[in-house]
Write an enzyme that holds these catalytic residues in place. Structure first.
Site, short mmCIF file in Angstrom:
data_model
loop_
_atom_site.label_atom_id
_atom_site.label_comp_id
_atom_site.label_asym_id
_atom_site.label_seq_id
_atom_site.Cartn_x
_atom_site.Cartn_y
_atom_site.Cartn_z
CE LYS A 18 -20.51 -17.01 8.56
NZ LYS A 18 -20.76 -16.24 9.80
N GLY A 37 -13.39 -3.66 1.30
CA GLY A 37 -14.79 -3.29 1.43
C GLY A 37 -15.28 -2.38 0.33
NE ARG A 71 -4.17 -1.86 2.03
CZ ARG A 71 -4.95 -2.31 2.99
NH1 ARG A 71 -4.67 -2.07 4.25
NH2 ARG A 71 -6.02 -3.03 2.69
N GLY A 103 -8.89 -9.63 -0.16
CA GLY A 103 -7.66 -10.16 0.43
C GLY A 103 -7.33 -11.58 0.02
#
Length: 411
Positions: free
Chosen positions: A214, A390, A56, A367
């Site tokens: 999920k 996100g 980053r 990720g």
């Protein structure tokens, strides 16, 4: 990181009334100006606070170097970890980040604390790092008063932190509205270009791969993609829930039985459009979840009550590879099996290789996805690898990203 995405034009990303316009750093004269850059320098550290991955930081350098080369006085800030507002603990400090930026730039980078109300000097051609912005009271609540105080520090505000674009915070949202000039840095612009190209004006067929444990955490993404993609490939625990929805056995596999109806609705929505969710025809199973577990490949109809489905089988992998070879655009978020265990990594490896070999425009994020790309050595053959977790998912979902919306308002 992969190379920058192929050009898709200037500031127009989305089609029709959803056109996204924003100012870019390279369109702003920053010579001699005070420039405030909101970067994403939230890097992983070990127990001794040593940086373990500086990806980053490296991704943030082009914006900093552009401004320095133009003779600007450059201030950079970022969040790091999950600090408590009003307190700067040792583990919250950007001191290791300042040292690493200095090494990469070959110059000293001062770390400035208690910076919100000024009281520090930055010369033209100099860069300083402002201490962890999430330690400032009012940052998380997007306090406009705090933003006005920060805006007084600069002539130009640059948001180059796509990874935080889904959060409305003072340095990502309110400051963009309060600063004299607000623009997107090269990393932010590249992310929006790549995502816009992949989702809003794609070359068909558009194939999306969504993996993860999920359905519930990605249901809205699955529903949004079901309305626009030609093929929706699901993997991991999500695929197991879809197997249940298709009336197939999964044994003791990770799944969400309470989400079967929602998965079936996605299948029906795709079918109604003439699109499809490819259901595995064979799977790799084990009796326990471990790296040493014995892997057994079997037709999906033959999964036993005590089986754990941990990967797709070779026939399914071949089918998916064929779909990806024919794709015009590929969006990838999530592995299709437990790729961390060698015995159950084949499916994700085949998918990664197929994407790398495809002529399609490809974008990947998340990720686990980035970890898989790194493991299988295909980073240089993916058109764009997103730095956002996100934010990447919320863009896929079709949500408005507050930081991007602020830049649009200022355009």
């Amino acid at each position: 990181m992969s190379a920058a995405p192929r050009s898709i034009g200037a500031a127009r990303l989305l089609e029709g009334s959803n056109s996204m316009h924003f100012r870019r750093l390279n369109e702003v004269d920053v010579a001699g100006k005070r420039v405030f850059i909101r970067a994403d320098l939230n890097v992983p550290q070990d127990d001794a606070l040593r940086i373990t991955d500086d990806t980053r930081i490296r991704a943030s350098l082009p914006a900093i170097e552009h401004c320095l080369d133009a003779g600007a006085a450059v201030m950079v800030t970022s969040h790091l970890g999950r600090p408590k507002e009003g307190v700067v603990r040792a583990e919250d400090s950007l001191a290791p980040v300042a040292a690493r930026i200095g090494q990469l730039l070959g110059r000293e980078v001062r770390l400035v604390g208690n910076w919100v109300d000024g009281g520090f000097e930055v010369r033209a051609g100099e860069v300083v790092l402002l201490e962890n912005c999430r330690c400032n009271v009012g940052e998380k609540s997007d306090d406009p008063g705090l933003a006005r105080r920060m805006a007084a520090l600069c002539d130009v505000y640059v948001n180059d932190a796509f990874g935080t674009a889904h959060r409305a915070e003072a340095t990502t949202h309110a400051l963009a509205l309060a600063a004299p000039i607000a623009c997107a840095g090269p990393l932010m612009a590249a992310e929006l270009d790549a995502l816009g190209r992949a989702l809003n004006s794609p070359r068909r067929p558009l194939v999306a791969i969504v993996g993860g444990s999920k359905v519930s955490t990605k249901l809205s993404i699955l529903q949004a993609l079901a309305a626009k993609v030609d093929q929706l490939i699901v993997g991991g625990g999500i695929a197991n829930t879809f197997l249940l929805a298709a009336g197939l056995p999964i044994g003791r596999s990770l799944a969400e039985r309470e989400m079967v109806e929602q998965a079936r609705a996605v299948l029906d929505a795709m079918s109604a459009r003439g699109a499809a969710v490819p259901i595995p025809v064979d799977v790799v199973c084990a009796k326990e979840f471990s790296a040493s577990a014995q892997a057994v490949t079997k037709p999906v109809e033959q999964v036993s009550d005590d089986d754990l489905v941990l990967d797709i089988g070779p026939r399914t992998a071949g089918v998916l590879a064929g779909l990806l070879k024919q794709a015009g655009t590929i969006v990838w978020n999530g592995p299709v099996g437990v790729f961390e265990f060698d015995a159950f990594s084949h499916g994700t490896r085949v998918v990664a290789d197929a994407i790398a070999q495809s002529d399609a425009y490809s974008i990947a994020g998340g990720g686990d996805t980035v970890a898989a790309i790194s493991r299988f050595g295909v980073a240089d053959r993916i058109d764009y690898i997103s730095t956002g977790g996100g934010a990447f998912l919320e863009f896929l979902e079709g949500r408005t990203l507050p930081a991007v919306e602020a830049l649009q308002q200022r355009a």
